[in-house]
Design an enzyme around this catalytic site. Structure first.
Site, PDB file in Angstrom:
ATOM      1  N   CYS A 121     -10.518  54.852 -20.950  1.00 43.46           N
ATOM      2  CA  CYS A 121     -11.474  55.429 -21.895  1.00 43.46           C
ATOM      3  C   CYS A 121     -12.190  54.326 -22.676  1.00 43.46           C
ATOM      4  O   CYS A 121     -13.025  53.652 -22.107  1.00 43.46           O
ATOM      5  CB  CYS A 121     -10.800  56.456 -22.787  1.00 43.46           C
ATOM      6  SG  CYS A 121     -11.998  57.641 -23.401  1.00 43.46           S
ATOM      7  N   HIS A 124      -8.744  60.072 -18.973  1.00 42.27           N
ATOM      8  CA  HIS A 124      -7.374  59.666 -19.301  1.00 42.27           C
ATOM      9  C   HIS A 124      -6.408  60.088 -18.184  1.00 42.27           C
ATOM     10  O   HIS A 124      -5.852  61.185 -18.251  1.00 42.27           O
ATOM     11  CB  HIS A 124      -6.918  60.336 -20.602  1.00 42.27           C
ATOM     12  CG  HIS A 124      -7.598  59.816 -21.815  1.00 42.27           C
ATOM     13  ND1 HIS A 124      -7.064  58.830 -22.611  1.00 42.27           N
ATOM     14  CD2 HIS A 124      -8.782  60.149 -22.385  1.00 42.27           C
ATOM     15  CE1 HIS A 124      -7.882  58.570 -23.607  1.00 42.27           C
ATOM     16  NE2 HIS A 124      -8.932  59.366 -23.507  1.00 42.27           N
ATOM     17  N   GLU A 177      -3.496  59.160 -17.692  1.00 40.41           N
ATOM     18  CA  GLU A 177      -2.098  59.203 -18.157  1.00 40.41           C
ATOM     19  C   GLU A 177      -1.631  60.618 -18.493  1.00 40.41           C
ATOM     20  O   GLU A 177      -0.444  60.911 -18.428  1.00 40.41           O
ATOM     21  CB  GLU A 177      -1.902  58.276 -19.371  1.00 40.41           C
ATOM     22  CG  GLU A 177      -2.543  58.720 -20.686  1.00 40.41           C
ATOM     23  CD  GLU A 177      -4.004  58.279 -20.839  1.00 40.41           C
ATOM     24  OE1 GLU A 177      -4.645  57.987 -19.811  1.00 40.41           O
ATOM     25  OE2 GLU A 177      -4.492  58.252 -21.983  1.00 40.41           O
TER      26      GLU A 177
HETATM   27  N1  GLN Z   1     -14.312  55.956 -28.826  1.00 41.87           N
HETATM   28  C1  GLN Z   1     -14.695  56.164 -27.469  1.00 41.87           C
HETATM   29  C2  GLN Z   1     -15.578  57.394 -27.312  1.00 41.87           C
HETATM   30  O1  GLN Z   1     -15.559  58.282 -28.107  1.00 41.87           O
HETATM   31  C3  GLN Z   1     -13.497  56.240 -26.550  1.00 41.87           C
HETATM   32  C4  GLN Z   1     -12.530  57.325 -26.885  1.00 41.87           C
HETATM   33  C5  GLN Z   1     -11.175  57.155 -26.257  1.00 41.87           C
HETATM   34  O2  GLN Z   1     -10.761  56.043 -25.920  1.00 41.87           O
HETATM   35  N2  GLN Z   1     -10.426  58.234 -26.138  1.00 41.87           N
HETATM   36  O3  GLN Z   1     -16.299  57.498 -26.345  1.00 41.87           O
END
Ligand code: GLN
Length: 540
Positions: free
Chosen positions: A383, A509, A511
């Site tokens: 992410c 994600h 995970e």
């Molecule tokens: N802050 C980033 C976004 O909003 C990544 C978010 C995250 O890592 N879950 O796109």
């Protein structure tokens, strides 16, 4: 299928005793006997969901496939049982009040004074029963967050008391407590357990089964004593001793016949044979037999186990299936400098660049990505971690020195990571990100495809910002390949650098969907590459 049965899991004496693990283990054991189960969590805090909470307050925020930001215990439920949870598996006091207040405004209770009892408790009862309504499940397990005696937990206990009364034989309560060991007296002390059961009884709930957390073996006579004081059958006092891994817990519970005791209490027919936990035990044996260690560095800003819970679990499952032990090392991105990044990062066999929000620690993550890319260290960006890989590549390869995400610098002239169009006018913070599972199509000539072995995947998201498509051709031309794309929107979901051993970032994600019995393909592939890197370093 007979009528759905309800199991309530409460906790006493202290928090963090592992109610989530016990709930997941009970689910696992009943499932292993062929029953259909689901597990839900009730959290007594007032936030509508944990999405707006700082990980230091609450640990990781787990995201369900249907896009709900939830408590991290739902991650345990999914990892242990393989079931997919939904927005109906996690409720907070805030969510319950919101629903009642909306009904009040609509006029659903016209003429009535709205009170905790019966309106809030009725709402809780409805939510507890909701998943069982369609009779799709043999068992619905409801874990109540917090500790008995907390003021904010009282409406939940009152709802359970009423339900136990209404449901009779179809409901039971399992209470998890703690038996401390006083080193000076060389004694295990049962008094806190007695008090916490009294506390439960004082609100009208008689627990049916007690699970005692302890650091030492509990004698038969101690268990008898607890049973005696607490009005519980002697065989229904189970011990849960600290284990080297949480994955041992279902096996230890099975040895003490927790599943049989539960079924007996429901008056159900019990096949006396032990539950079959074959693949689960194979997993534990493999874990136990693994000797060599793979060292993975987590570059992030939260020095707290729970903040990256699902990542740690996904890594450790994959390490086991690669017959290695996992050792993780937290590398604080706020403290990384040009001078020490090489030393810290190259000591690792593989690097995870962690998810996150906001400016803090960003430049350290970018330094780590740069070092890993230049030195061909297996690196997995998740992410924000993927966004960091993109920003670093833009700055140092595409030579846009000021490249950034518009999250960190709204006015950056090279916004290689940008706010999504549909996010631009959103002002509310809660539940408004891109959340839940989305499809992604993989390029067959990619590391991602090699890992998944299929072209259509679906993974869970939680972010507002996104790879900026206008730069796609430049990235591709310079060696960063966009190997996974959303088939409906064309959004870039995976980037990788094919000329390196393993350098890949995902906007989603992965995970969240790694399971004990089904480790995630990307984590499997990343750990394998990290092990190869380790062996190469050692000149094997
Ligand atoms: N802050 C980033 C976004 O909003 C990544 C978010 C995250 O890592 N879950 O796109």
């Amino acid at each position: 299928m007979s009528e759905t049965k309800y199991i309530f899991v409460t906790g006493g004496v202290a928090s963090s005793l592992g109610k989530g693990i016990i709930s997941a283990s009970i689910g696992k054991l009943l499932q292993a006997r062929g029953y259909k189960i689901t597990i839900q969590k009730f959290d007594p805090y007032i936030n509508i969901d944990p999405g707006t909470l700082n990980p230091y307050e609450h640990g990781e925020c787990y995201v369900t496939a249907d896009g709900q930001e939830t408590d991290l215990d739902l991650g345990h439920y999914e990892r242990f049982t393989g079931i997919e949870t939904t927005k109906y598996n996690n409720y907070t006091t805030g969510k319950i009040y919101k629903s009642v207040i909306e009904k009040e405004r609509r006029g659903d209770y016209l003429g009535k004074t709205i009170q905790v009892i019966p309106h809030i408790t009725d709402e809780i009862k409805r939510d507890i029963m909701f998943l069982g309504k369609k009779n799709d499940y043999d068992f619905v397990i409801s874990e109540i967050g917090g500790t008995v005696g907390d003021i904010e937990g009282l409406p939940f206990l009152e709802a359970i008391r009423q339900l136990k009364w209404d449901l009779g034989k179809r409901a039971l309560c399992i209470h998890l407590t703690y038996v401390p060991y006083l080193a000076a007296a060389k004694e295990l002390k049962t008094k806190p357990t007695q008090h916490s059961v009294k506390e439960l009884q004082s609100v009208g709930i008689q627990p049916d089964i007690l699970v005692l957390r302890a650091e030492h073996e509990l004698s038969q006579s101690l268990r008898k004593k607890v049973a005696n004081f607490c009005n519980v059958d002697a065989d229904a006092v189970i011990q849960s001793i600290d284990m080297p891994t949480i994955y041992e817990v279902p096996v230890r519970m099975a040895e003490q016949k927790l599943d049989t005791i539960i079924l007996n209490k429901f008056g159900m027919k019990v096949n006396e044979e032990q539950v079959i936990l074959g693949p689960w035990k194979d997993f534990l044996t493999r874990r136990h037999n693994a000797k060599s260690v793979v060292n993975i560095g987590l570059v992030g800003k939260y020095d707290l186990q729970d903040a990256y819970k699902s990542i740690l679990e996904a890594l450790s499952q994959s390490a086991t299936y690669n017959d290695y032990k996992l050792k993780t090392h937290f590398i604080n991105s706020e403290k990384l400098t040009k001078e020490d990044v090489g030393e810290k990062v190259s000591a690792m066999d593989g690097i995870i660049i962690c998810p996150g929000f906001g400016q803090r620690g960003i430049e350290g993550k970018i330094l780590a990505a740069e070092y890993c890319r230049n030195n061909d260290i297996p690196t997995f960006g998740i992410c924000l971690g993927m966004q960091i890989m993109v920003i670093e590549f833009a700055r140092n390869v595409l030579k846009y020195a000021d490249a950034n995400s518009s999250e960190m610098d709204e006015k950056t002239p090279h916004n290689v990571i940008d706010i999504m169009e549909e996010q631009k006018n959103i002002t509310n913070m809660g539940g408004t990100m891109r959340l839940g599972a989305y499809k992604c199509r993989l390029d067959e000539q990619s590391l991602a495809f090699q890992a998944y072995q299929k072209t259509e995947i679906s993974e869970r998201h939680r972010h507002r910002f996104e790879f900026n498509d206008t730069y796609k051709n430049e990235f591709e031309a310079q060696g960063m390949h966009c190997s996974g794309v959303n088939p409906d929107t064309n959004l870039v979901e995976i980037v990788e650098v094919p000329k390196l051993k393993w350098y890949l970032g995902t906007q989603f994600h992965p995970e969240y969907s790694s399971r004990v019995l089904a480790p995630h393909p990307l984590f499997m592939s990343f750990i394998k590459a990290s092990i190869e890197n380790k062996e190469q370093k050692q000149g094997k």
